[in-house]
Design an enzyme around this catalytic site. Structure first.
Site, PDB file in Angstrom:
ATOM      1  CG  HIS A  22      18.439   0.863  -4.341  1.00 34.74           C
ATOM      2  ND1 HIS A  22      18.744   0.709  -3.137  1.00 34.74           N
ATOM      3  CD2 HIS A  22      19.636   0.629  -4.958  1.00 34.74           C
ATOM      4  CE1 HIS A  22      19.949   0.568  -2.845  1.00 34.74           C
ATOM      5  NE2 HIS A  22      20.550   0.254  -4.222  1.00 34.74           N
ATOM      6  CE  LYS A  37      -8.087  -2.807  -9.245  1.00 32.27           C
ATOM      7  NZ  LYS A  37      -7.335  -4.212  -8.718  1.00 32.27           N
ATOM      8  CD  GLU A  77      -3.235 -10.692  -5.841  1.00 28.14           C
ATOM      9  OE1 GLU A  77      -3.444  -9.696  -6.298  1.00 28.14           O
ATOM     10  OE2 GLU A  77      -4.160 -11.323  -5.723  1.00 28.14           O
ATOM     11  CB  SER A 132     -12.775  -5.007  -8.571  1.00 28.98           C
ATOM     12  OG  SER A 132     -13.654  -4.474  -7.728  1.00 28.98           O
TER      13      SER A 132
END
Length: 471
Positions: free
Chosen positions: A184, A320, A327, A314
């Protein structure tokens, strides 16, 4: 230039082209994807046509010289000699007739050259009368889809096995790294990172079995069914011979369908294969998302995994780095799921004795197999092999978690464990610290019960200790 005609009229083609008038009509009518027929599909159809030529020679219907020339031309297509001669769009009306005739015309014109004639002399070698003898698009096209799917399944399954093997290596490498399990999205009980990696490997291997099982039905073909499955214009001896020849050429054991009418008007085998790809994609999505979550951060997330940095993340935020490989696996799997819906609709939409939606089924099926193979190999090469673990971060979350109190239930009881968890949460202190402060267990007892070996296997953590305390 040369002129060719069909029953709709006459068209002019450049003489160097091996395709003919019916291919040209397909080019003019169908500009949908802007792409060309998959080259593995071209190879598969050429194999089917060679099998047909050899089978027709064996029955005596096809002249030996013409049949050998067609067979030789098919071999050249399989080798890739005429890849530029198959320009029809993969999504086409006509249940694949444009592609079938494209192949027939290329093979006929190349056979004419082999025999010393000019292209277009179809009175000598005809795309319809000779190359398409005892055939219809309705049996050659779905058979070629199956041959192509079998071909594409091999590198896909190899990629999935490679992924599972690499995950198993990580399972062994990380078998002693204890971390917090989560359900959860909340703290649960401890697990080793190796156990998690082993579970991912198990899911991938289940996908391999699922796809292999679906591929078995691709070996049943409807060659000899001709137009509607009745076998009109195909002798029984040809029907047996063509499957035997196809098996020899492809190197796979093909068999003739028990009911050729069923095999011609139903395409559910392609839904089975696509479903295997889709469900495997679901397993891969879950795995990729877990990697992304465990690697979130690096300072303000979970940060248990360190994914190899592959590119700046980025255009505005310096330093970053994003989990781009995980992905892209996600996105590829989404595409496979979308393709499966298209295939499902295509399979559903057959009418009477034929499913005319086979071109879009083939296009999406081949794309799914190719995309999934590429994405899995990318995940292994660009992420998994160079994956690193932040052991200190794993220990940090484990120490801060209250989930470890579950392992203490047999030793201190549910009430004490509940109170312990509540106090740890309210005071932001570790469970271990409070246990020692309250004298519930000694440090040695606590370390033994909460060791990776004891907490991550079936049974009661520290069961030997329970027996000793009882004595």
């Amino acid at each position: 230039m040369r002129k060719e005609h069909d029953f709709l009229g006459e068209l002019e083609l450049a003489d160097e082209l091996y395709y003919g008038v019916q291919t040209l009509r397909g080019i003019e009518n169908f500009f949908i994807t802007g792409k060309k027929i998959d080259l593995d599909f071209v190879k598969a159809m050429a194999m089917v046509k060679k099998a047909c030529a050899l089978a027709n020679m064996s029955t005596g219907r096809l002249d030996e010289k013409i049949g050998q020339a067609i067979s030789r031309a098919a071999d050249e297509v399989v080798r890739g000699n005429f890849n530029d001669q198959f320009p029809v769009d993969p999504i086409q009306g006509g249940a694949g007739t444009s592609f079938n005739m494209n192949m027939n015309e290329v093979l006929a014109n190349r056979a004419l050259e082999i025999l010393g004639y000019e292209k277009g002399q179809y009175d000598i070698v005809s795309p319809n009368n000779h190359v398409n003898m005892a055939q219809s698009t309705n049996d050659t096209f779905p058979t070629a889809i199956k041959v192509c799917a079998i071909m594409k399944s091999k590198p896909l399954l190899m990629a999935l096995r490679r992924l599972a093997d690499e995950l198993d290596k990580k399972a062994e490498e990380y078998k002693e790294i204890l971390k917090m399990g989560r359900t959860h999205l909340q703290d649960a009980v401890p697990i080793t990172l190796g156990q998690e990696m082993g579970a991912y490997a198990s899911g991938v291997r289940r996908g391999i079995r699922r796809i292999k099982s679906a591929m078995l039905e691709a070996h049943t073909v409807n060659m000899g069914a001709t137009a509607v499955g009745t076998g009109l214009n195909a002798e029984p001896t040809y029907i047996k011979a063509v499957v035997d020849e196809l098996s020899r050429i492809v190197g796979e054991p093909f068999i003739t369908a028990d009911n050729l009418i069923d095999a011609t008007n139903n395409t559910d085998v392609f839904a089975d294969i696509s479903s295997g790809l889709k469900v495997t994609a679901l397993v891969l999505i879950k795995m990729a998302n877990d990697f992304r979550l465990m690697a979130s951060g690096p300072r303000c997330g979970i940060g248990e995994l360190k994914l190899p940095p592959r590119q700046p993340g980025s255009s505005i935020m310096p330093g970053k780095v994003n989990p781009v490989i995980a992905e892209v696996l996600n996105q590829t799997c989404y595409q496979v799921i979308g393709n499966d819906l298209t295939i499902t609709l295509g399979v559903e939409n057959g009418q009477f004795e034929l499913n005319v939606m086979e071109p879009v089924i083939a296009y999406n099926l081949f794309n799914s197999m190719c995309y999934l193979k590429n994405a899995v190999n990318t995940f292994v090469d660009k992420l998994l092999i160079d994956l690193e673990v932040d052991k200190e971060q794993c220990e940090y979350w484990l120490e801060r978690s209250v989930g470890i109190v579950t392992a203490l239930l047999p030793h201190i009881g549910y009430e004490n464990a509940s109170a312990l968890a509540k106090e740890a949460l309210e005071t932001d202190r570790s469970v271990k610290e409070i246990i020692l402060e309250q004298g519930l267990l000694t440090k040695e007892e606590m370390d033994y019960i909460l060791s990776p070996k004891e907490m991550t296997r079936p049974g009661i953590a520290g069961q030997d200790l329970v027996k000793n305390l009882g004595n």
